[in-house]
Design a protein around this motif. Structure first.
Motif, PDB file in Angstrom:
ATOM      1  N   THR A   1       5.335  12.865   3.231  1.00 54.52           N
ATOM      2  CA  THR A   1       4.614  13.849   4.042  1.00 54.52           C
ATOM      3  C   THR A   1       5.616  14.677   4.819  1.00 54.52           C
ATOM      4  O   THR A   1       6.764  14.270   5.010  1.00 54.52           O
ATOM      5  CB  THR A   1       3.643  13.141   4.999  1.00 54.52           C
ATOM      6  OG1 THR A   1       2.950  14.130   5.747  1.00 54.52           O
ATOM      7  CG2 THR A   1       4.377  12.218   5.935  1.00 54.52           C
TER       8      THR A   1
ATOM      9  N   ARG B   1      -1.121   8.901  10.250  1.00 55.13           N
ATOM     10  CA  ARG B   1      -2.468   8.859   9.659  1.00 55.13           C
ATOM     11  C   ARG B   1      -2.505   7.943   8.438  1.00 55.13           C
ATOM     12  O   ARG B   1      -3.429   7.147   8.261  1.00 55.13           O
ATOM     13  CB  ARG B   1      -2.917  10.274   9.286  1.00 55.13           C
ATOM     14  CG  ARG B   1      -3.329  11.131  10.474  1.00 55.13           C
ATOM     15  CD  ARG B   1      -4.090  12.367   9.999  1.00 55.13           C
ATOM     16  NE  ARG B   1      -3.236  13.229   9.178  1.00 55.13           N
ATOM     17  CZ  ARG B   1      -2.516  14.245   9.658  1.00 55.13           C
ATOM     18  NH1 ARG B   1      -2.544  14.520  10.951  1.00 55.13           N
ATOM     19  NH2 ARG B   1      -1.795  14.998   8.848  1.00 55.13           N
ATOM     20  N   ALA B   2      -1.495   8.059   7.582  1.00 57.60           N
ATOM     21  CA  ALA B   2      -1.457   7.223   6.385  1.00 57.60           C
ATOM     22  C   ALA B   2      -1.335   5.751   6.749  1.00 57.60           C
ATOM     23  O   ALA B   2      -1.978   4.883   6.143  1.00 57.60           O
ATOM     24  CB  ALA B   2      -0.293   7.644   5.489  1.00 57.60           C
TER      25      ALA B   2
ATOM     26  N   THR C   1       0.847  -1.189   0.000  1.00 60.36           N
ATOM     27  CA  THR C   1       0.000   0.000   0.000  1.00 60.36           C
ATOM     28  C   THR C   1       0.880   1.235   0.000  1.00 60.36           C
ATOM     29  O   THR C   1       1.728   1.386   0.871  1.00 60.36           O
ATOM     30  CB  THR C   1      -0.894   0.005   1.253  1.00 60.36           C
ATOM     31  OG1 THR C   1      -1.650  -1.189   1.277  1.00 60.36           O
ATOM     32  CG2 THR C   1      -1.823   1.206   1.248  1.00 60.36           C
TER      33      THR C   1
ATOM     34  N   VAL D   1       2.574   4.665   0.708  1.00 61.49           N
ATOM     35  CA  VAL D   1       2.581   5.672   1.755  1.00 61.49           C
ATOM     36  C   VAL D   1       3.205   6.911   1.146  1.00 61.49           C
ATOM     37  O   VAL D   1       4.377   6.926   0.812  1.00 61.49           O
ATOM     38  CB  VAL D   1       3.395   5.209   2.989  1.00 61.49           C
ATOM     39  CG1 VAL D   1       3.414   6.288   4.048  1.00 61.49           C
ATOM     40  CG2 VAL D   1       2.815   3.926   3.554  1.00 61.49           C
ATOM     41  N   ARG D   2       2.425   7.949   0.971  1.00 69.59           N
ATOM     42  CA  ARG D   2       2.904   9.121   0.253  1.00 69.59           C
ATOM     43  C   ARG D   2       3.849   9.941   1.145  1.00 69.59           C
ATOM     44  O   ARG D   2       3.679   9.991   2.353  1.00 69.59           O
ATOM     45  CB  ARG D   2       1.731   9.988  -0.179  1.00 69.59           C
ATOM     46  CG  ARG D   2       0.808   9.276  -1.161  1.00 69.59           C
ATOM     47  CD  ARG D   2      -0.253  10.219  -1.673  1.00 69.59           C
ATOM     48  NE  ARG D   2      -1.129   9.527  -2.602  1.00 69.59           N
ATOM     49  CZ  ARG D   2      -0.854   9.338  -3.882  1.00 69.59           C
ATOM     50  NH1 ARG D   2       0.278   9.793  -4.375  1.00 69.59           N
ATOM     51  NH2 ARG D   2      -1.691   8.704  -4.675  1.00 69.59           N
TER      52      ARG D   2
ATOM     53  N   ARG E   1      -4.775   4.610   8.099  1.00 67.09           N
ATOM     54  CA  ARG E   1      -5.785   4.516   7.035  1.00 67.09           C
ATOM     55  C   ARG E   1      -5.529   3.323   6.124  1.00 67.09           C
ATOM     56  O   ARG E   1      -6.478   2.721   5.617  1.00 67.09           O
ATOM     57  CB  ARG E   1      -5.798   5.798   6.205  1.00 67.09           C
ATOM     58  CG  ARG E   1      -6.487   6.969   6.860  1.00 67.09           C
ATOM     59  CD  ARG E   1      -6.832   8.043   5.827  1.00 67.09           C
ATOM     60  NE  ARG E   1      -5.645   8.476   5.109  1.00 67.09           N
ATOM     61  CZ  ARG E   1      -4.916   9.540   5.452  1.00 67.09           C
ATOM     62  NH1 ARG E   1      -5.268  10.261   6.499  1.00 67.09           N
ATOM     63  NH2 ARG E   1      -3.863   9.888   4.745  1.00 67.09           N
ATOM     64  N   SER E   2      -4.275   2.976   5.915  1.00 70.28           N
ATOM     65  CA  SER E   2      -3.964   1.917   4.954  1.00 70.28           C
ATOM     66  C   SER E   2      -4.516   0.568   5.391  1.00 70.28           C
ATOM     67  O   SER E   2      -4.766  -0.301   4.558  1.00 70.28           O
ATOM     68  CB  SER E   2      -2.447   1.818   4.755  1.00 70.28           C
ATOM     69  OG  SER E   2      -1.809   1.353   5.927  1.00 70.28           O
TER      70      SER E   2
ATOM     71  N   GLY F   1       1.386  12.891   9.664  1.00 70.93           N
ATOM     72  CA  GLY F   1       0.919  12.431   8.355  1.00 70.93           C
ATOM     73  C   GLY F   1       1.273  10.976   8.118  1.00 70.93           C
ATOM     74  O   GLY F   1       0.483  10.212   7.559  1.00 70.93           O
TER      75      GLY F   1
END
Length: 580
Positions: A21, A29-30, A16, A18-19, A33-34, A26
């Protein structure tokens, strides 16, 4: 791909994205959420487990009351069956909730490691800017694991709150006074534990930073041990590691002290709170306000509450460590690229021979504006100051954007080509090329199915194979440390030649070999690269004598062109450089 439980999981599920940040929040949170579905599932199962645990003293109290009051055997057996069912519920939910939480934590850590690896391998670079390799490894392993562990800790926190709520309801059912005491006393206790966790959060960040630095220094020490022994610098290197190790030890001790104070403070506060609940319950039992079963339930719930309240403190400590780790991960993911990486116009047409490499007034911090063109079939030598040569090699490898000028390939500006496509066409082999652990044969082939014998011969690496105990199947060791410097250079050069790139840039490929071997390599490179484009960035007269022409780049920006013999005869600066 098998997951940690041995089951089959799609690659897309694990990897998944993970951008990048700008901060640790961040990243957290990512990460949450993943895997939010799995997080919700493990939270529900954890709540069922803690609810079942809270109901045990309540059900035992009911059974005791029924026995004391002379209830019917059938009714007593029914409540015993309910108690047994509760044990089945809490044991099953614990097993499956723990399994799901552990699995999710490992997958999230895997996701973060994947994001860090993608950043390290990004064509634009920048991930290791200012960091040692050991620090990057520590972040990818330890910090990713701590952030992933949130998926085990948060369900525990939710379950602890649920357990406290169930206990409060049960106590209210037994006694309004006891229930109110728990409901009113728990929030201040939770606030106090959160405040006590703050020193641990600060200490954890320092501990992780210093531990990563010590690991990095140790890694570099091991990798350069042979060189350190050769120059007699072992004591200085060990002293440097000792300083880093002491800093790491000090940070670990301070973090451990903060953790011990947190544990001790939480145990003392919860112990006093539970003693208060038990004391009030005993007083109510003596006054007849609570039945014997109610008293058993109250005391059992008071003892049970120690677990959820301690769990909250444990989770607070874990969150503190995860926040510090997330900040370190975010710092790597948010590092800017060292070179522009536009999508480009797509790959160039296939090249049956070499490609034309052009530099048009290319300048960097150390390289003066340089105009250079190397066509297919040419072998050109370039002589420059070491810092200018390093910058030129970085520009040609698309690891550094020039301050001015333009790099072209077959007339197409490099900026219009995807970086990965450009690097497939232009291969840069540095003098300190890194080998990978494994046999010589695999290092030279590098996963390609083309013949390697001609490249081995051209690089004089066949002599290396003949000298090794298992020949081409001999292991080169970590980063090629099982080989001497000259052997390592020849194997790396053979790998570069075996790639058969349209354009090959060699940076001082023979600094660690003897003159006889160097002469053989010069002839081998010329013979093998006859129809390709080759640029030799070197000051070796043996290699320069094998080129078609040489370009001399002086520090003041002036250049000279000609064959090696001509420049030796008429250019004093050239003679000075190549005779050093």
């Amino acid at each position: 791909m098998p997951d940690p439980d041995g089951q089959e999981v799609a690659v897309g599920e694990i990897a998944t994205p993970v951008r990048p940040t700008a901060d640790g929040r961040g990243v957290l949170r990512a990460a949450l959420r993943s895997r939010r579905a799995a997080l919700a599932g493990s939270s529900v199962l954890a709540c069922l487990h803690q609810t079942g645990e809270a109901l045990v003293p309540v059900l035992i109290g009911v059974v005791v009351d029924r026995a004391v009051d002379g209830g019917s055997p059938a009714e007593l057996a029914g409540w015993l069956a309910v108690l047994a069912a509760d044990f089945v519920l809490l044991s099953g939910s614990f097993r499956w909730g723990s399994r799901l939480g552990q699995r999710t934590a490992e997958l999230v850590a895997h996701d973060l490691r994947g994001a860090l690896v993608r950043k390290v391998l990004d064509p634009g670079g920048g991930a290791r800017n200012g960091l040692l390799s050991g620090e990057v490894s520590s972040i990818a392993v330890q910090d990713a694991r701590r952030v992933g562990a949130l998926h085990m800790m948060l369900p525990l926190a939710v379950a602890a709150v649920a357990a406290i709520a169930v206990s409060a309801v049960a106590l209210l059912w037994s006694s309004v006074v006891l229930g109110a005491l728990v409901l009113l006393g728990t929030p201040p206790l939770l606030w106090a534990t959160r405040r006590m966790a703050r020193p641990l959060e600060a200490g954890s960040a320092a501990e992780q930073q210093d531990a990563a630095l010590a690991s990095a220094v140790a890694t570099d020490l091991v990798r350069g041990l042979r060189v350190l022994r050769g120059i007699g610098a072992e004591d200085a290197a060990v002293a440097r590691y000792a300083v880093a190790s002491r800093r790491s030890l000090g940070a670990a001790v301070r973090a451990g002290r903060a953790g011990a104070l947190l544990d001790g403070g939480v145990q003392a506060a919860t112990g006093l709170f539970i003693a208060l609940v038990a004391g009030v319950g005993g007083w109510l039992a003596l006054s007849g306000s609570v039945s014997i079963g109610g008293l058993i339930a109250a005391v059992g719930l008071a003892q049970f509450l120690l677990g959820p309240l301690t769990m909250v403190a444990f989770v607070n400590a874990g969150i503190a460590q995860a926040r510090a780790s997330a900040e370190r991960i975010a710092a790597v993911l948010a590092r800017p690229a060292e070179v522009d990486t536009p999508e480009g116009d797509g790959p160039l047409p296939d090249a049956h021979r070499g490609r034309r490499l052009e530099l048009r007034a290319v300048a960097t911090a150390h390289l003066p504006a340089l105009d250079l063109a190397v066509g297919p079939g040419e072998i050109v030598g370039l002589v420059a100051e070491p810092s200018a040569a390093q910058d030129l090699v970085a520009v040609l490898g698309r690891e550094l954007d020039p301050r001015h000028g333009e790099l072209r390939l077959d007339g197409v500006p490099a900026g219009r080509l995807p970086v990965t496509d450009f690097r497939r066409e232009v291969l840069v082999e540095r003098h300190d090329g890194v080998l990978f652990r494994g046999p010589v044969r695999e290092n030279v082939a590098a996963g390609r199915a083309r013949p390697t014998a001609p490249a081995m011969a051209a690089a004089a690496a066949d002599e290396v194979v003949d000298a090794l105990p298992d020949g081409a199947d001999s292991d080169v060791g970590e980063r090629g440390q099982a080989l001497s410097g000259g052997q390592r250079q020849r194997v790396a050069l053979a790998r570069a030649l075996a790639a058969d790139a349209p354009v090959l840039v060699l940076h001082e490929p023979t600094t660690a070999v003897d003159s006889v071997t160097e002469a053989r390599i010069a002839g081998g490179v010329r013979g093998l690269r006859a129809d390709r484009t080759t640029l030799l960035v070197t000051s070796s007269p043996t290699l320069l004598a094998a080129t078609d022409r040489v370009v001399l780049v002086l520090a003041d920006g002036t250049t000279a062109h000609g064959r090696h013999a001509e420049l030796l005869e008429r250019h004093a600066a050239y003679r000075a450089v190549v005779s050093r």
